[in-house]
Enzyme design. Structure first.
Site, PDB file in Angstrom:
ATOM      1  N   GLU A  46       0.822  -1.204   0.000  1.00 41.22           N
ATOM      2  CA  GLU A  46       0.000   0.000   0.000  1.00 41.22           C
ATOM      3  C   GLU A  46       0.860   1.260   0.000  1.00 41.22           C
ATOM      4  OE1 GLU A  46      -0.094  -2.661   1.898  1.00 41.22           O
ATOM      5  OE2 GLU A  46      -2.042  -2.946   2.870  1.00 41.22           O
ATOM      6  N   CYS A  72      -2.570  -3.859   6.985  1.00 43.27           N
ATOM      7  CA  CYS A  72      -2.216  -4.105   8.384  1.00 43.27           C
ATOM      8  C   CYS A  72      -2.602  -2.907   9.242  1.00 43.27           C
ATOM      9  CB  CYS A  72      -0.735  -4.427   8.519  1.00 43.27           C
ATOM     10  SG  CYS A  72       0.372  -3.065   8.092  1.00 43.27           S
ATOM     11  N   ARG A 181      11.150 -24.096  -5.487  1.00 42.05           N
ATOM     12  CA  ARG A 181      12.106 -23.967  -4.388  1.00 42.05           C
ATOM     13  C   ARG A 181      12.218 -22.504  -3.953  1.00 42.05           C
ATOM     14  NH1 ARG A 181      17.734 -27.312  -5.612  1.00 42.05           N
ATOM     15  NH2 ARG A 181      16.846 -29.433  -5.752  1.00 42.05           N
TER      16      ARG A 181
END
Length: 374
Positions: A46, A72, A181
């Site tokens: 963001e 968050c 991987r």
């Protein structure tokens, strides 16, 4: 939203142990800012997108912000993204699904709405979950998302009876395996593979700014201290037997020895569920299992496998090694069931992705995803 998810996908190798997140800012149908999460400790998607828009001379006020994960709302390694969004004053924020981190888990949405910003949740939620199954798993189950990678013939043989396996599949398939991987936090193998192949288990065929950790299941703590997989840093040995002097020598070289014996007291075995819990506690989101039939079978028996990544070559071998060593069953009701979720031709081979849907649906349920979500 799909552009935001694509930005997250492009950052597949970058932010671990943080989730991969993409952000797109739109005004009047035009994209004015884009961003994806930077390496851990740096800016989230963001903030990157907001900075991109401002650098282009755009105001975010009144715009719509599309994010592949709930922003968050807590102070972690970086300040809360909701604060940056509120300061920028967009009209609307759209995100794919809630952040399963208990420090967020809907709090970001509530803070934005309390600030007068419209919030829409659940756009392309399943597509976004595909980007971060490991992060969601670690936050909701306390363990990583685990896939087993194997290369086999059409008749399911991974090696000849004498152990020869190089190469069943072609270079394109092997290169693709290195992509998987690279996206993982740990490449996990067993002592049998270390003995027979002396692999490094690092990423070589794709570009990445970080190497995943390398883990070895070594129940008897028998590993040769000079094998290639112990070169450098980031190696972890999961053992069921103790040897303090050997542990110290390896620790002096940056190798971590984790003693997790079988709870039944068998020091020739490792407690696989405990291994997974250790990984969850140490911020391991995704595990790329690349081992022999013994470790593969043990992980499956312990209920640790979420997904199979199978590269199948167009050849018939006959007698040989199997994908997984499992007990004989009397009826097909006892078979391990998976659902194919992807099939692609990779060079001359075919890549199949088969998923344990019960385990996958547990992740969806943890995010409160429903079939009615767009």
């Amino acid at each position: 939203m799909r552009q935001a998810i694509d930005l997250a996908r492009q950052a597949m190798f970058v932010p671990a142990p943080n989730p991969r997140v993409g952000c797109v800012i739109v005004r009047e149908g035009q994209v004015i800012g884009r961003g994806s999460t930077r390496p851990v400790g740096q800016a989230h998607a963001e903030v990157v997108a907001l900075q991109d828009a401002l650098a282009r001379g755009h105001s975010i006020e009144g715009a719509t912000v599309y994010i592949s994960l709930e922003p968050c709302s807590h102070h972690g390694r970086t300040p809360p993204c909701v604060d940056a969004l509120i300061q920028a004053k967009p009209k609307r924020v759209v995100f794919a699904h809630f952040d399963p981190n208990p420090n967020v888990a809907g709090r970001g949405m509530r803070i934005l709405r309390a600030a007068g910003i419209e919030v829409t949740v659940g756009v392309c939620a399943d597509e976004a979950l595909e980007i971060n199954p490991g992060f969601v798993s670690r936050m909701t189950r306390g363990v990583p998302f685990v896939w087993l990678k194997t290369a086999c013939s059409i008749d399911g043989r991974t090696a000849l009876l004498n152990g020869q396996s190089q190469w069943i599949t072609g270079p394109e398939a092997r290169r693709d395996g290195h992509y998987w991987r690279a996206r993982s936090c740990m490449v996990l193998t067993g002592i049998g593979t270390v003995r027979s192949d002396n692999p490094r288990m690092n990423v070589r065929d794709v570009q990445t700014h970080r190497q995943p950790m390398r883990g070895v299941i070594d129940p008897g703590f028998e590993i040769d201290e000079q094998v290639a997989i112990l070169d450098g840093t980031g190696a972890v040995l999961f053992v069921g037997a103790q040897d303090p002097a050997k542990s110290q020598r390896l620790a002096d070289r940056g190798v971590q020895v984790v003693y997790l014996p079988d709870p039944g007291g068998n020091h020739r075995r490792v407690d696989f569920p405990a291994v997974m819990r250790w990984m969850g506690e140490h911020e391991i989101n995704e595990v790329h299992g690349e081992a022999g039939s013994g470790i593969n079978g043990a992980l499956m028996l312990a209920g640790c496998v979420d997904q199979l990544l199978v590269y199948m070559a167009p050849m018939i071998i006959g007698e040989g090694m199997n994908i997984a060593r499992l007990p004989e069953i009397d009826t097909l009701d006892g078979a391990y069931r998976y659902e194919f979720v992807d099939a692609q031709t990779i060079g001359d081979d075919v890549r199949l992705v088969a998923r344990d849907m019960q385990r996958w649906n547990s992740l969806r349920q943890a995010l409160h995803l429903t079939p009615s979500m767009p």
